[in-house]
Design a protein around this motif. Sequence first.
Motif, PDB file in Angstrom:
ATOM      1  N   MET A 299       0.827  -1.204   0.000  1.00 31.22           N
ATOM      2  CA  MET A 299       0.000   0.000   0.000  1.00 31.22           C
ATOM      3  C   MET A 299       0.864   1.257   0.000  1.00 31.22           C
ATOM      4  O   MET A 299       0.561   2.231  -0.699  1.00 31.22           O
ATOM      5  N   ARG A 300       1.947   1.234   0.787  1.00 25.57           N
ATOM      6  CA  ARG A 300       2.831   2.402   0.822  1.00 25.57           C
ATOM      7  C   ARG A 300       3.415   2.671  -0.560  1.00 25.57           C
ATOM      8  O   ARG A 300       3.521   3.825  -0.998  1.00 25.57           O
ATOM      9  N   LEU A 301       3.798   1.609  -1.248  1.00 29.99           N
ATOM     10  CA  LEU A 301       4.372   1.763  -2.582  1.00 29.99           C
ATOM     11  C   LEU A 301       3.362   2.388  -3.533  1.00 29.99           C
ATOM     12  O   LEU A 301       3.692   3.312  -4.292  1.00 29.99           O
ATOM     13  N   CYS A 302       2.110   1.906  -3.493  1.00 25.22           N
ATOM     14  CA  CYS A 302       1.073   2.434  -4.393  1.00 25.22           C
ATOM     15  C   CYS A 302       0.757   3.889  -4.071  1.00 25.22           C
ATOM     16  O   CYS A 302       0.598   4.710  -4.974  1.00 25.22           O
ATOM     17  N   PHE A 303       0.658   4.220  -2.784  1.00 27.13           N
ATOM     18  CA  PHE A 303       0.382   5.595  -2.398  1.00 27.13           C
ATOM     19  C   PHE A 303       1.485   6.529  -2.877  1.00 27.13           C
ATOM     20  O   PHE A 303       1.217   7.596  -3.438  1.00 27.13           O
ATOM     21  N   SER A 304       2.711   6.145  -2.645  1.00 22.78           N
ATOM     22  CA  SER A 304       3.831   7.002  -3.034  1.00 22.78           C
ATOM     23  C   SER A 304       3.895   7.187  -4.537  1.00 22.78           C
ATOM     24  O   SER A 304       4.183   8.281  -5.036  1.00 22.78           O
ATOM     25  N   ARG A 305       3.607   6.109  -5.284  1.00 24.85           N
ATOM     26  CA  ARG A 305       3.700   6.178  -6.745  1.00 24.85           C
ATOM     27  C   ARG A 305       2.545   6.955  -7.359  1.00 24.85           C
ATOM     28  O   ARG A 305       2.753   7.758  -8.277  1.00 24.85           O
ATOM     29  N   ILE A 306       1.327   6.753  -6.865  1.00 23.55           N
ATOM     30  CA  ILE A 306       0.151   7.345  -7.500  1.00 23.55           C
ATOM     31  C   ILE A 306      -0.260   8.661  -6.848  1.00 23.55           C
ATOM     32  O   ILE A 306      -0.621   9.620  -7.538  1.00 23.55           O
ATOM     33  N   CYS A 307      -0.201   8.728  -5.517  1.00 21.34           N
ATOM     34  CA  CYS A 307      -0.652   9.922  -4.798  1.00 21.34           C
ATOM     35  C   CYS A 307       0.484  10.886  -4.476  1.00 21.34           C
ATOM     36  O   CYS A 307       0.238  12.036  -4.118  1.00 21.34           O
ATOM     37  N   GLY A 308       1.719  10.410  -4.574  1.00 20.95           N
ATOM     38  CA  GLY A 308       2.856  11.265  -4.266  1.00 20.95           C
ATOM     39  C   GLY A 308       3.144  11.406  -2.785  1.00 20.95           C
ATOM     40  O   GLY A 308       4.026  12.177  -2.390  1.00 20.95           O
ATOM     41  N   LEU A 309       2.398  10.662  -1.941  1.00 20.14           N
ATOM     42  CA  LEU A 309       2.586  10.709  -0.492  1.00 20.14           C
ATOM     43  C   LEU A 309       2.430   9.312   0.082  1.00 20.14           C
ATOM     44  O   LEU A 309       1.616   8.530  -0.418  1.00 20.14           O
ATOM     45  N   PRO A 310       3.148   8.975   1.160  1.00 18.35           N
ATOM     46  CA  PRO A 310       2.886   7.714   1.857  1.00 18.35           C
ATOM     47  C   PRO A 310       1.577   7.816   2.632  1.00 18.35           C
ATOM     48  O   PRO A 310       1.079   8.920   2.888  1.00 18.35           O
ATOM     49  N   PRO A 311       0.973   6.689   3.028  1.00 18.40           N
ATOM     50  CA  PRO A 311      -0.332   6.709   3.708  1.00 18.40           C
ATOM     51  C   PRO A 311      -0.368   7.593   4.947  1.00 18.40           C
ATOM     52  O   PRO A 311      -1.349   8.309   5.182  1.00 18.40           O
ATOM     53  N   GLY A 312       0.683   7.537   5.773  1.00 23.22           N
ATOM     54  CA  GLY A 312       0.690   8.342   6.982  1.00 23.22           C
ATOM     55  C   GLY A 312       0.625   9.832   6.692  1.00 23.22           C
ATOM     56  O   GLY A 312      -0.087  10.595   7.360  1.00 23.22           O
ATOM     57  N   ALA A 313       1.387  10.259   5.690  1.00 25.16           N
ATOM     58  CA  ALA A 313       1.380  11.678   5.323  1.00 25.16           C
ATOM     59  C   ALA A 313       0.031  12.074   4.723  1.00 25.16           C
ATOM     60  O   ALA A 313      -0.437  13.203   4.919  1.00 25.16           O
ATOM     61  N   TRP A 314      -0.585  11.141   3.988  1.00 20.42           N
ATOM     62  CA  TRP A 314      -1.922  11.414   3.430  1.00 20.42           C
ATOM     63  C   TRP A 314      -2.903  11.677   4.561  1.00 20.42           C
ATOM     64  O   TRP A 314      -3.699  12.613   4.510  1.00 20.42           O
ATOM     65  N   ARG A 315      -2.863  10.838   5.586  1.00 16.56           N
ATOM     66  CA  ARG A 315      -3.779  11.018   6.731  1.00 16.56           C
ATOM     67  C   ARG A 315      -3.522  12.352   7.419  1.00 16.56           C
ATOM     68  O   ARG A 315      -4.462  13.081   7.761  1.00 16.56           O
ATOM     69  N   MET A 316      -2.280  12.709   7.621  1.00 16.49           N
ATOM     70  CA  MET A 316      -1.959  13.972   8.289  1.00 16.49           C
ATOM     71  C   MET A 316      -2.437  15.155   7.486  1.00 16.49           C
ATOM     72  O   MET A 316      -2.935  16.132   8.024  1.00 16.49           O
ATOM     73  N   MET A 317      -2.308  15.098   6.144  1.00 22.81           N
ATOM     74  CA  MET A 317      -2.694  16.220   5.306  1.00 22.81           C
ATOM     75  C   MET A 317      -4.195  16.476   5.364  1.00 22.81           C
ATOM     76  O   MET A 317      -4.643  17.617   5.428  1.00 22.81           O
TER      77      MET A 317
END
Length: 320
Positions: A299-317
């Motif tokens: 999941m971390r790999l997919c988030f970083s590749r597609i969303c430009g952020l790891p899951p934790g950073a996505w949640r914080m944002m």
Amino acid sequence: MSELSFSSPVVAVLAFDRISPFHLSVPCLVFGEELQGVPRYDVRVCAAEPGRLRTSAGFDIVTRHELDTLEVADIIVVPSWRDPVERPPQRLLDALVAAKDRGALLVGLCLGAYVLAEAGLLAGRRATTHWAFAADFSARYPDVRFDPEVLYIEEDNLMTSAGTAAGLDCCLHIVRQHHGNGLANRVARRMVVSPHRQGGQAQFIEQPVPTAGPGLRLSDLLDWVRAHLEQRHTLDSLARRACVSRRTLSRQIRQLSGMTVGQWLLRERLSRAQQLLEGTDMSVEQVAATAGFGSTASMRLCFSRICGLPPGAWRMMYRG
């Protein structure tokens, strides 16, 4: 996506003579909604020409703002254009180029893509417009990497969309990028429209949604998958469930979504994970399992590749 003003992002919506009221209303409705917990967009309808503007519906409108609004806008929306053959005023084209140079997000909905292309902003970039004008657009602007099949495209702070309802999808996508799935979905629910259609989805389908098997529509199969994302799915397992061949199922899903089965499944898992990260206190490991990624690392790999952020950073944002 450009950085927005912290207080109240300014959205300039361009009106012009003989504009379609529907196209003008789309960005006004989406960005004009009351946003709970975040600064509201400051929507300013500005005119490309002075005086009263005729609409295609037989009534006139008067705007409060002029073209110089583009000088301060964070987002500029060209909701359409009255005639693809007519070149927009040079003053408008120059203002759009200047806005792009200072970092504003420029959005061309439907035939508004012609205006961005005429300004030279789409050269060498991917873009789309209404499917009925695909051949004309490609011929007029051969330096644009035109994609006639998608609902909307974003590249280098420039967005273009297909016609009518795709403009809603495009504007909701912008709200989603700025404020997350939860808020964008609330806006969509108030407007009674689909909360999320991926930009890569096909914009024009010649036939009704196909039947996936005896008594089972493809939409039913996809709804079942969405409800069971935690399970492992393959093209073979889905084809067996639908009682069709691999080739048939692949063709039907591409026809409906514009994606391969694997691409569609990944996007659904990613969307589900985003919703869980934004709206629950589940751990990242629990989110990965519930969305069906198999592992947190995947999941971390997919988030970083597609969303430009790891899951934790996505949640914080989106929750911070």
